[in-house]
Design a protein around this motif. Structure first.
Motif, PDB file in Angstrom:
ATOM      1  N   LEU A 235     -44.029  -2.461 133.706  1.00 26.29           N
ATOM      2  CA  LEU A 235     -43.879  -3.019 134.945  1.00 26.29           C
ATOM      3  C   LEU A 235     -43.116  -4.427 135.065  1.00 26.29           C
TER       4      LEU A 235
ATOM      5  N   THR B 162     -45.849   5.409 134.745  1.00 31.40           N
ATOM      6  CA  THR B 162     -45.266   4.131 135.497  1.00 31.40           C
ATOM      7  C   THR B 162     -43.624   3.982 135.251  1.00 31.40           C
TER       8      THR B 162
ATOM      9  N   ARG C 162     -48.453   4.835 130.866  1.00 33.75           N
ATOM     10  CA  ARG C 162     -47.175   3.923 130.987  1.00 33.75           C
ATOM     11  C   ARG C 162     -45.751   4.997 131.095  1.00 33.75           C
TER      12      ARG C 162
ATOM     13  N   THR D 291     -38.383   0.366 128.163  1.00 34.36           N
ATOM     14  CA  THR D 291     -38.333   0.871 129.841  1.00 34.36           C
ATOM     15  C   THR D 291     -36.992   0.293 130.275  1.00 34.36           C
TER      16      THR D 291
ATOM     17  N   LEU E 239     -40.443   4.010 138.280  1.00 32.32           N
ATOM     18  CA  LEU E 239     -39.495   2.887 138.368  1.00 32.32           C
ATOM     19  C   LEU E 239     -38.289   3.206 138.417  1.00 32.32           C
TER      20      LEU E 239
ATOM     21  N   THR F 171     -36.550  -4.819 133.521  1.00 35.45           N
ATOM     22  CA  THR F 171     -35.680  -4.768 134.536  1.00 35.45           C
ATOM     23  C   THR F 171     -34.328  -4.299 133.771  1.00 35.45           C
TER      24      THR F 171
END
Length: 362
Positions: free
Chosen positions: A122, A39, A36, A14, A43, A125
């Motif tokens: 989650l 999610t 997932r 991610t 983002l 970054t």
């Protein structure tokens, strides 16, 4: 690179997807867990829609034991022009891909040396890889186009490419990543049944040593199972040092003065070798570690206090090279340790005192 497929929407997958989408790449997401994917997509990491045709690059971000099968599936289905993986072990997956009949020409093993104690989308970054080494393990048969796509991905993520042999990489990470994880967990395990009084005495040293012990056990079992030999070799060497340290400490407890002297020498030897090894760990900007002075400042646990102390240091014209926080047990306060060039320490101390900060001598 215009399009990419990320298979596996955990922390690494991610984060790479977030970095690519932020720079205009259309990223398609795949995972065995639909939640997932949703999610990660929420983002801004990409889309759960299937690509219309082969993407430029597939990034396989699954545990080491599953890499070869997933890469083989991506190649068999013609999902991408090139395929890389980002698992923390490289030699085994490459050999397994050959056994599965995969194409080693269109595949390149890679490993971004970055992560966190948390896992899952989650925790991701877009800047996770900024300034971090990203290992590439090409072979003579690796397609140049795939290598160039991997280098472009690394550039998009702000990482630094490092080329290594796959098995040399596995031996290296056994030393600098996998064994430290086990040792951190072993030290932290001593705290599980420790007396509460002892636990309340925990300071910054034990916090530093056990920080990564908070990592996901299931994830680490998969990583260690993919690199057991090299990790066992490093642990065996550490075990030898531990045996010597135990003998030296027993000697220090002896009534025989000569034995005590030998024990002290044994402990000093391992501590000095530790000094020498620590001195080789790269410091700021990858350079040799600099020797900084530490200015410790008492700080309360209130919003804006950290910002205020950094602003005061900036107003004094002092660059903070590094920082750490030592929390006071059971109190709404702690010490901020500001690491600065030795020549700037006195000026910083004077400036902070003038602005009302309470300093602590180390």
């Amino acid at each position: 690179m215009r399009t990419a497929l990320v298979v596996g929407t955990g922390l690494i997958g991610t984060s790479a997807a977030l970095a690519m989408t932020a720079r205009g790449v259309r990223v398609h997401l795949r995972d065995t867990d639909p939640q997932r994917i949703r999610t990660a997509a929420s983002l801004g990491a990409g889309t759960d829609a299937e690509p219309d045709g082969p993407v430029d690059l597939a990034v396989v971000a699954v545990p080491p034991a599953h890499v070869a099968r997933v890469v083989a599936d991506v190649q068999r289905l013609g999902l991408a022009r090139g395929c890389i993986d980002v698992a923390s072990v490289k030699g085994g997956p490459r050999r397994e891909l050959r056994e599965l009949g995969g194409d080693p020409v269109a595949y390149l093993g890679s490993h971004p040396m970055s992560g966190r104690e948390q896992n899952g989308p989650l925790a991701a970054t877009a800047d996770l890889f900024e300034g971090r080494p990203w290992v590439l393990t090409p072979t003579p048969e690796t397609d140049t186009e795939v290598l160039n796509l991997a280098l472009e991905l690394i550039a998009l993520c702000g990482a630094v490419p490092v080329v290594m042999d796959a098995d040399a990489h596995d031996r290296a990470v056994a030393l600098v990543s996998h064994t430290p994880q086990l040792l951190s967990s072993m030290i932290a395990a001593r705290l599980e049944s420790a007396d509460e009084t002892a636990v309340r005495l925990c300071g910054q040293g034990i916090r530093d040593v056990t920080r990564i012990a908070a990592s996901d056990p299931d994830m680490w079992v998969e990583i260690l199972a993919a690199n057991p030999g090299p990790v066992a070799d490093v642990l065996a060497a550490v075990a030898g040092d531990l045996d010597e340290a135990v003998r030296a400490l027993r000697a220090l407890d002896s009534a025989d003065e000569e034995k005590r002297g030998g024990g002290a020498a044994g402990i000093e030897d391992v501590l000095r070798r530790g000094n020498a090894g620590r001195a080789r760990v790269p410091g700021k900007h990858g350079q040799a570690p600099a020797v900084y002075r530490t200015v410790a400042v008492l700080i309360s646990d209130r919003p804006g206090e950290l910002a205020r102390i950094f602003a005061d240091a900036g107003a004094a014209g002092v660059n903070i090279e590094d920082v750490r926080i030592e929390h006071a047990t059971g109190q709404q306060a702690g010490h901020v340790q500001l690491m600065v060039e030795p020549g700037a320490a006195s000026a910083l101390e004077s400036a902070l005192r003038d602005r009302g900060w309470s300093l602590r001598r180390l």
